[in-house]
Design an enzyme around this catalytic site. Structure first.
Site, PDB file in Angstrom:
ATOM      1  N   ASP A  82     -10.438  -3.456  -0.531  1.00  0.00           N
ATOM      2  CA  ASP A  82      -9.287  -2.701   0.167  1.00  0.00           C
ATOM      3  C   ASP A  82      -7.968  -3.843   0.426  1.00  0.00           C
ATOM      4  OD1 ASP A  82      -8.275  -1.009   1.926  1.00  0.00           O
ATOM      5  OD2 ASP A  82      -9.009  -1.707   3.507  1.00  0.00           O
ATOM      6  N   ASP A 104      -3.007  -3.869  -4.032  1.00  0.00           N
ATOM      7  CA  ASP A 104      -1.865  -3.146  -3.123  1.00  0.00           C
ATOM      8  C   ASP A 104      -0.425  -3.983  -3.770  1.00  0.00           C
ATOM      9  OD1 ASP A 104       0.222  -2.798  -1.299  1.00  0.00           O
ATOM     10  OD2 ASP A 104      -1.291  -3.255   0.537  1.00  0.00           O
ATOM     11  N   THR A 233     -10.537   0.506  12.117  1.00  0.00           N
ATOM     12  CA  THR A 233     -10.437   0.365  13.656  1.00  0.00           C
ATOM     13  C   THR A 233     -11.331   1.130  14.355  1.00  0.00           C
ATOM     14  OG1 THR A 233      -7.780   0.193  13.337  1.00  0.00           O
ATOM     15  CG2 THR A 233      -8.598   0.721  15.620  1.00  0.00           C
TER      16      THR A 233
HETATM   17 ZN   LIG Z   1      -5.013   0.120   4.363  1.00  0.00          ZN
END
Ligand SMILES: [Zn+2]
Length: 285
Positions: A82, A104, A233
């Site tokens: 991630d 990313d 979360t």
């Molecule tokens: Zn993210």
């Protein structure tokens, strides 16, 4: 079952119009909860590790847990990096057994993001590892975004079309109003933007910061082309709230299993609920 790539998993989701949940793991109990929930729901599942998780648990522990979980699972399991930001780490993850990576480069210019993402694809493709990339800036919940800032921060549909065409990525993470962390108010998603991005790219779209987005909004986003929904979360909340409850109930408890066991059970329930909302439940016979 061996780990499968995210691209492989999203083929069926795209055909049938549902999304697969990508759940962040940090420890053994959460890894177990993710797979237990998937088994119970007969759902494909993506386990993923953030930079924080890798720093905390170590890449080898994360990979070993996921590989073990997948080998025992009777439903498809993927292991995804991630928000990978370093090329070296992407290589390490692929080498250690990840079946998917997210690169990313959203902080880079479009040209640099394209160049770096292509570099990642060049090494991932030959070994069957799928690649997610990001365009636009997914905020933190503490960021107050004004309307004028939206165009600067949110994913530009035309840029997305260029990006996907130039890179050949498997799925695209976009910024349409969600944020990482706990929301203060209710997030407002830019569905029009999502619709345009999907129409122009024709690939599975990924929603980050999905914890705290109302179920109906997530389902509308799935109807418009979201095929992977990231949840971190809500897992932290389920896990820690259960630990706190158990400690309050039994302040003298010294057996970690009596605290972590219920935390794992509550996490399973949270993940199962998400799978039903995403429509991935019951997809695996
Ligand atoms: Zn993210």
């Amino acid at each position: 079952m061996a780990l499968v790539s995210v691209a492989e998993m999203l083929k069926d989701a795209d055909r049938e119009g549902y999304a697969v949940g990508a759940f962040n793991t940090n420890n053994m109990e959460i890894a177990q909860a993710i797979v237990e929930a998937a088994e119970a729901e007969r759902s494909p599942v993506i386990m993923q590790a953030s930079q924080g998780a890798i720093a905390y648990a170590g890449l080898e522990y994360i990979t070993s847990m996921a590989l073990l979980a997948a080998s025992k699972a009777t439903v498809p399991v993927a292991l995804n990096l991630d928000h990978g930001t370093s090329f070296a780490q992407v290589v390490q993850c692929i080498r250690s057994g990840f079946s998917a990576v997210m690169y990313d480069g959203s902080k880079l210019s479009l040209e640099e993001n394209i160049a770096m993402t292509r570099k990642v694809l060049e090494i991932a493709r030959p070994v069957g590892v799928s690649v997610e990339a990001e365009l636009g800036k997914i905020g933190g919940t503490e960021d107050d975004i004004t309307v004028s800032e939206k165009d600067a921060l949110f994913t530009d549909p035309d840029e997305a079309a260029v990006f996907v065409r130039e890179t050949g990525i498997d799925c695209l993470a976009i910024a349409i109003g969600t944020a990482h962390g706990q929301y203060k108010g209710e997030p407002k998603l830019d569905f029009e933007r999502l619709k345009k991005i999907r129409a122009l790219t024709q690939i599975p779209i990924v929603l980050h910061g999905s914890s705290g987005v109302p179920d109906e909004a997530v389902q509308e986003a799935i109807r418009l082309g979201i095929r992977k929904v990231n949840i971190d979360t809500n897992i932290r909340e389920a896990f820690v709230w259960a630990m706190r409850r158990e400690l309050e109930k039994n302040p003298n408890e010294i057996d970690p299993r009596k605290i972590l066991g219920p935390a794992r059970s509550d996490t399973v329930e949270t993940i199962r609920e998400k799978m039903r909302v995403f429509g991935s439940s019951g997809r695996i016979k």
